[in-house]
Design an enzyme around this catalytic site. Structure first.
Site, PDB file in Angstrom:
ATOM      1  N   SER A   1      39.817  42.251  47.731  1.00  0.00           N
ATOM      2  CA  SER A   1      39.381  41.546  48.923  1.00  0.00           C
ATOM      3  C   SER A   1      38.544  40.534  48.969  1.00  0.00           C
ATOM      4  CB  SER A   1      38.983  42.474  49.840  1.00  0.00           C
ATOM      5  OG  SER A   1      39.318  44.337  49.785  1.00  0.00           O
TER       6      SER A   1
ATOM      7  N   GLU B   1      33.940  37.747  50.167  1.00  0.00           N
ATOM      8  CA  GLU B   1      33.294  39.287  49.850  1.00  0.00           C
ATOM      9  C   GLU B   1      33.148  38.103  47.961  1.00  0.00           C
ATOM     10  OE1 GLU B   1      35.523  43.133  49.147  1.00  0.00           O
ATOM     11  OE2 GLU B   1      35.002  42.876  46.598  1.00  0.00           O
TER      12      GLU B   1
ATOM     13  N   ARG C   1      28.810  46.141  49.736  1.00  0.00           N
ATOM     14  CA  ARG C   1      29.548  45.443  48.772  1.00  0.00           C
ATOM     15  C   ARG C   1      27.614  44.256  48.589  1.00  0.00           C
ATOM     16  NH1 ARG C   1      33.316  47.622  48.415  1.00  0.00           N
ATOM     17  NH2 ARG C   1      35.171  47.155  48.300  1.00  0.00           N
TER      18      ARG C   1
HETATM   19  N1  EPU Z   1      45.613  46.357  57.343  1.00  0.00           N
HETATM   20  C1  EPU Z   1      46.278  45.658  58.426  1.00  0.00           C
HETATM   21  N2  EPU Z   1      47.102  45.006  57.232  1.00  0.00           N
HETATM   22  C2  EPU Z   1      47.292  45.307  56.388  1.00  0.00           C
HETATM   23  C3  EPU Z   1      46.606  45.676  55.471  1.00  0.00           C
HETATM   24  C4  EPU Z   1      45.616  46.829  56.339  1.00  0.00           C
HETATM   25  O1  EPU Z   1      46.394  45.921  59.386  1.00  0.00           O
HETATM   26  O2  EPU Z   1      47.769  44.061  55.446  1.00  0.00           O
HETATM   27  C5  EPU Z   1      44.474  47.029  58.299  1.00  0.00           C
HETATM   28  C6  EPU Z   1      45.200  49.501  58.334  1.00  0.00           C
HETATM   29  O3  EPU Z   1      45.131  49.033  59.737  1.00  0.00           O
HETATM   30  C7  EPU Z   1      44.805  49.404  57.152  1.00  0.00           C
HETATM   31  C8  EPU Z   1      43.194  48.856  57.337  1.00  0.00           C
HETATM   32  O4  EPU Z   1      43.249  48.046  57.678  1.00  0.00           O
HETATM   33  O5  EPU Z   1      44.158  51.186  57.535  1.00  0.00           O
HETATM   34  C9  EPU Z   1      42.580  49.259  56.515  1.00  0.00           C
HETATM   35  O6  EPU Z   1      43.263  49.010  55.361  1.00  0.00           O
HETATM   36  P1  EPU Z   1      42.590  49.247  53.649  1.00  0.00           P
HETATM   37  O7  EPU Z   1      43.376  51.164  52.989  1.00  0.00           O
HETATM   38  O8  EPU Z   1      43.903  48.637  52.612  1.00  0.00           O
HETATM   39  O9  EPU Z   1      41.550  48.569  52.977  1.00  0.00           O
HETATM   40  P2  EPU Z   1      40.532  47.769  53.199  1.00  0.00           P
HETATM   41  O10 EPU Z   1      39.112  48.060  53.914  1.00  0.00           O
HETATM   42  O11 EPU Z   1      41.476  46.457  53.338  1.00  0.00           O
HETATM   43  C10 EPU Z   1      38.941  48.131  51.525  1.00  0.00           C
HETATM   44  C11 EPU Z   1      37.704  47.573  49.914  1.00  0.00           C
HETATM   45  C12 EPU Z   1      38.919  48.415  49.670  1.00  0.00           C
HETATM   46  C13 EPU Z   1      39.373  49.124  48.477  1.00  0.00           C
HETATM   47  C14 EPU Z   1      40.124  49.534  50.411  1.00  0.00           C
HETATM   48  C15 EPU Z   1      40.914  50.973  49.418  1.00  0.00           C
HETATM   49  C16 EPU Z   1      36.769  46.376  51.250  1.00  0.00           C
HETATM   50  C17 EPU Z   1      36.746  44.438  51.367  1.00  0.00           C
HETATM   51  N3  EPU Z   1      37.705  46.588  50.702  1.00  0.00           N
HETATM   52  O12 EPU Z   1      39.776  47.208  51.782  1.00  0.00           O
HETATM   53  O13 EPU Z   1      38.068  46.578  48.220  1.00  0.00           O
HETATM   54  O14 EPU Z   1      40.194  49.245  47.540  1.00  0.00           O
HETATM   55  O15 EPU Z   1      39.019  49.321  51.587  1.00  0.00           O
HETATM   56  O16 EPU Z   1      39.414  51.368  49.656  1.00  0.00           O
HETATM   57  O17 EPU Z   1      35.874  46.835  51.486  1.00  0.00           O
HETATM   58  C18 EPU Z   1      38.143  44.705  47.191  1.00  0.00           C
HETATM   59  O18 EPU Z   1      36.837  44.830  47.508  1.00  0.00           O
HETATM   60  O19 EPU Z   1      38.272  43.943  46.722  1.00  0.00           O
HETATM   61  C19 EPU Z   1      39.007  45.730  47.453  1.00  0.00           C
HETATM   62  C20 EPU Z   1      39.866  45.767  46.993  1.00  0.00           C
END
Ligand code: EPU
Length: 337
Positions: free
Chosen positions: A237, A333, A163
């Site tokens: 995010s 972010e 990012r």
């Molecule tokens: N999780 C929780 N609680 C929640 C949601 C998620 O504990 O409410 C944990 C779970 O362990 C899950 C892990 O977080 O496996 C990862 O969750 P998720 O796959 O939803 O992805 P993220 O890491 O929260 C990142 C990006 C997103 C992108 C997704 C999918 C960042 C800051 N965010 O989110 O990007 O869509 O991966 O690849 O890296 C954005 O940048 O605005 C964005 C939405």
């Protein structure tokens, strides 16, 4: 034409009703150059707005907001393997994804449905489901905001990180991104390793998935977790997923054995910020007009009447609680204006 005192409610995905003292729309390179050289706008504080999908306005904007509507997609060149697609910066990111999916050009299907514009994509090296734009980025044309000169930035010049890019750091506010060229694969290689993609494809009965199947699966996953900004204001995010040393992770793991992690090539690990936030009890809880989304704790939402400051104060509370519980300082972010 420059207008005065315009509401930006429809131009930021948090849906904040703030006012820009001056506002204009640009549809061509000439219009940008004119703004840089025009006596009135030359010295004005300027904000170039794409989709407004990664911005939190803390107050009214005393300056010139320039809405980028320079749109279009064209084939720059092609080889046996690749098509080099040039897209103008005001094009909606998802329109570019749909164009590629439709023409079976592989590389950005995992980035389906990300809000915002093509020009904003390299700013923060957008990423999702195991792909970042740096993986398919060839070059961009940027206009120097002081001289009006066009400069080409290649992949290395952009200093892409998680990012991050040079346009958020050393070169912040110095350039207007005019067009971006992507290298798309004529023989798509699917990237299905992240999270629930495989599961969703199986559920959808896709045995030999195409990039259209992958794009559809990702759209379904996103729609099931992330709130639609047209219905509930948000900017995706709010924080980045923090990177910590393996030593720090091991200490925390003894206290919180269910803490998830992703291993990074540099030996550190990334911890999902959503998990840290959920453990602090914020998920799905409403605080006045704001709070953390019930299906994705990392997304801070505007339930309708929040001000930028209310959302900001809530984010600070979340950041503090995570720091107290885990000793990890989350970094935003979203950009604060
Ligand atoms: N999780 C929780 N609680 C929640 C949601 C998620 O504990 O409410 C944990 C779970 O362990 C899950 C892990 O977080 O496996 C990862 O969750 P998720 O796959 O939803 O992805 P993220 O890491 O929260 C990142 C990006 C997103 C992108 C997704 C999918 C960042 C800051 N965010 O989110 O990007 O869509 O991966 O690849 O890296 C954005 O940048 O605005 C964005 C939405």
């Amino acid at each position: 034409m420059i207008q005065s005192n315009i509401s930006l409610k429809d131009y930021n995905t948090f849906g904040l009703d703030i006012t820009a003292s001056s506002f204009c729309v640009v549809k061509s390179k000439t219009e940008i150059i004119n703004l840089i050289q025009n006596e009135f706008s030359k010295y004005a504080k300027k904000l170039f707005l794409g989709g407004g999908s990664n911005i939190l306005f803390l107050k009214d904007y005393g300056g010139l907001v320039i809405k980028n509507e320079i749109k279009g997609i064209e084939i720059e060149r092609e080889t046996d393997e690749y098509v080099y697609l040039k897209s103008y910066s005001g094009t909606q990111w998802n329109d570019l994804v749909l164009y590629c999916v439709d023409k079976n050009l592989g590389g950005i299907e995992n980035l389906s449905l990300i809000p915002g514009t093509v020009g904003a994509a390299p700013m923060q090296n957008i990423g999702a489901y195991g792909v970042e734009i740096k993986d398919v980025f060839e070059s961009l044309e940027a206009i120097d905001l002081t001289t009006g000169e066009t400069i080409i930035f290649n992949n290395n010049d952009c200093q892409f990180g998680y990012r991050e890019s040079i346009f958020k750091n050393q070169q912040k506010n110095k350039f207007f991104i005019y067009s971006v060229t992507f290298r798309l694969n004529k023989k798509p290689v699917l990237n299905l390793n992240y999270g629930d993609i495989q599961k969703k494809l199986i559920e959808n009965g896709c045995v030999n998935p195409t990039i259209k199947d992958v794009s559809n699966a990702i759209i379904e996953i996103r729609n099931s977790k992330l709130p639609n900004p047209k219905e509930i204001g948000n900017a995706g995010s709010f924080f980045k997923n923090p990177e910590v040393s393996i030593e720090k992770y091991s200490e925390l793991f003894l206290l919180f054995p269910s803490m998830p992690k992703y291993d990074l090539p540099n030996g550190n690990v990334k911890i999902p910020a959503a998990w840290l936030i959920e453990q602090c009890g914020f998920k799905g809880k409403k605080y006045g007009n704001t709070g953390n989304h019930a299906k994705q704790a990392l997304v801070i939402v505007n339930y309708g009447n929040a001000s930028g400051i209310e959302i900001y104060n809530h984010a600070i509370l979340v950041q503090k609680e995570v720091e107290i519980k885990f000793g990890i300082l989350l970094s935003a972010e979203v950009n604060f204006i």
